[in-house]
Every structure is written in C-alpha cells, then in structure tokens.
Design a protein around this motif. Structure first.
Motif, PDB file in Angstrom:
ATOM      1  N   SER A 153       0.747  -1.116   0.042  1.00  0.00           N
ATOM      2  CA  SER A 153      -0.067  -0.078  -0.121  1.00  0.00           C
ATOM      3  C   SER A 153       1.005   1.449   0.116  1.00  0.00           C
TER       4      SER A 153
ATOM      5  N   THR B  91      -7.915  -5.112  -6.369  1.00  0.00           N
ATOM      6  CA  THR B  91      -7.896  -3.821  -5.767  1.00  0.00           C
ATOM      7  C   THR B  91      -8.853  -3.784  -4.377  1.00  0.00           C
TER       8      THR B  91
ATOM      9  N   VAL C  49     -10.830  -2.246  -1.955  1.00  0.00           N
ATOM     10  CA  VAL C  49     -11.714  -1.131  -2.000  1.00  0.00           C
ATOM     11  C   VAL C  49     -12.349  -0.628  -0.685  1.00  0.00           C
ATOM     12  N   LYS C  50     -12.496  -1.646   0.059  1.00  0.00           N
ATOM     13  CA  LYS C  50     -12.885  -1.470   1.681  1.00  0.00           C
ATOM     14  C   LYS C  50     -12.015  -2.124   2.416  1.00  0.00           C
ATOM     15  N   ASN C  51     -11.092  -1.454   3.164  1.00  0.00           N
ATOM     16  CA  ASN C  51     -10.155  -1.732   4.090  1.00  0.00           C
ATOM     17  C   ASN C  51     -10.161  -1.307   5.470  1.00  0.00           C
TER      18      ASN C  51
ATOM     19  N   ASP D 274      -5.864   3.056   2.931  1.00  0.00           N
ATOM     20  CA  ASP D 274      -5.023   2.709   1.771  1.00  0.00           C
ATOM     21  C   ASP D 274      -6.064   1.569   0.732  1.00  0.00           C
ATOM     22  N   ASN D 275      -5.842   1.881  -0.557  1.00  0.00           N
ATOM     23  CA  ASN D 275      -6.479   0.950  -1.509  1.00  0.00           C
ATOM     24  C   ASN D 275      -5.306   0.294  -2.334  1.00  0.00           C
TER      25      ASN D 275
END
Length: 166
Positions: free
Chosen positions: A69, A143, A145-147, A152-153
C-alpha cells in the motif's frame, strides 16, 4: 514458494486459525512477508475445520496475491475456492511497516456481481469482526476497495495460481 504457499494454506484451512495482530521484532524486518506470515499462522493453529468440496464444482483453485500500500503495508492474500463456485476461503496477512505489526485473519470469500459484469470479492473473517472487499481487475490483480485496516486501497498482483485435486 508456490508449493510452500499451497501447503501452508491447506494446513490453515484444514486446521483453522484465529485472527491476530502481532508485534514483529525490528531485527526481522524483511522485504517478503512470507517468512513472518508462516511463523505467525503456524503458531496460532487451533480447532479442526476440514475443507468441504462438491465434485460438481470443479477442482480446487489456490491463488496467492501480494501487494504493497501507499503507507508501505505489505499484503499477502491466499484464496481457495472451487473452479465453478463464487464462495471460498481465504487467509490474509497485513504487515504494517510503520508500527511493525502483523495482522493475520482467515475466513470465507463471497463473490458479488455489479454493473457491467463488475466482480467484487468480499472476505469476512471467521469471527465476523472484519470484512475486506476487493475489486477483481482484468489483468490478474485485485484492488482493495474496503479496507478495515487502513485508508489505503492497494493493488495486489497474483503471484501464483494452482489447481489441486479434490
């Protein structure tokens, strides 16, 4: 490395694991997360949880993704599912270079479909505390997208893909 990851993941799935965050010794900081991940996961094996397969859904696929990331956290994601099933199991390891913490979790993977055939993988940890969502890209990458772990993505690239006999 591919065979080691396969054996490690099958051990995780067959024995089960718990989520954990571990402080990593500063002297052991390495470019590859795999050595840290192996010792952390293996030291936390617990109850037996066998993999259930359905012969009509094809062979088991074992895929490993890695990425970094913007905040320098390193991600390793191992996904196991049958060829013709959107559901599966996973193990994720996130090494935070800033705080020298290692987060390890396992759980279930679900496949969600969106507009224009967009595919989203949702990963829910065994204790339901965390949910990760990855957008599946066309070029063997995903990728985040919900972290729940950071803002970060990162993009994770597939580093191995294998088919195993059921």
């Amino acid at each position: 490395m591919t065979i080691r990851n396969t054996i490690l993941f099958l051990n995780i799935i067959s024995l089960g694991c718990t989520n954990q965050t571990t402080k990593v010794n500063d002297k052991k900081i390495i470019d590859s997360l795999s050595a840290v991940t192996d010792s952390s996961i293996i030291s936390n094996l617990t109850a037996i949880k066998p993999v259930k397969t359905d012969s009509t859904l094809g062979k088991l696929l074992i895929r490993t993704f890695e990425g970094k990331s913007a905040s320098s956290s390193q991600y390793t994601l191992i996904v196991l599912n049958q060829e013709y099933s959107g559901d599966g199991q996973f193990s994720i390891s996130i090494y935070d270079n800033r705080n020298k913490n290692l987060f390890v979790a396992q759980g279930k993977r679900y496949t969600l479909r969106g507009e224009n055939d967009t595919t989203l993988w949702q990963f829910v940890t065994n204790d339901d505390k965390y949910s990760f969502e990855f957008l599946v890209n066309a070029a063997d990458s995903i990728t985040l997208v919900k972290n729940p772990y950071s803002e970060d993505n990162p993009i994770l690239k597939m580093i191995s893909s294998e088919k195993a006999a059921n």
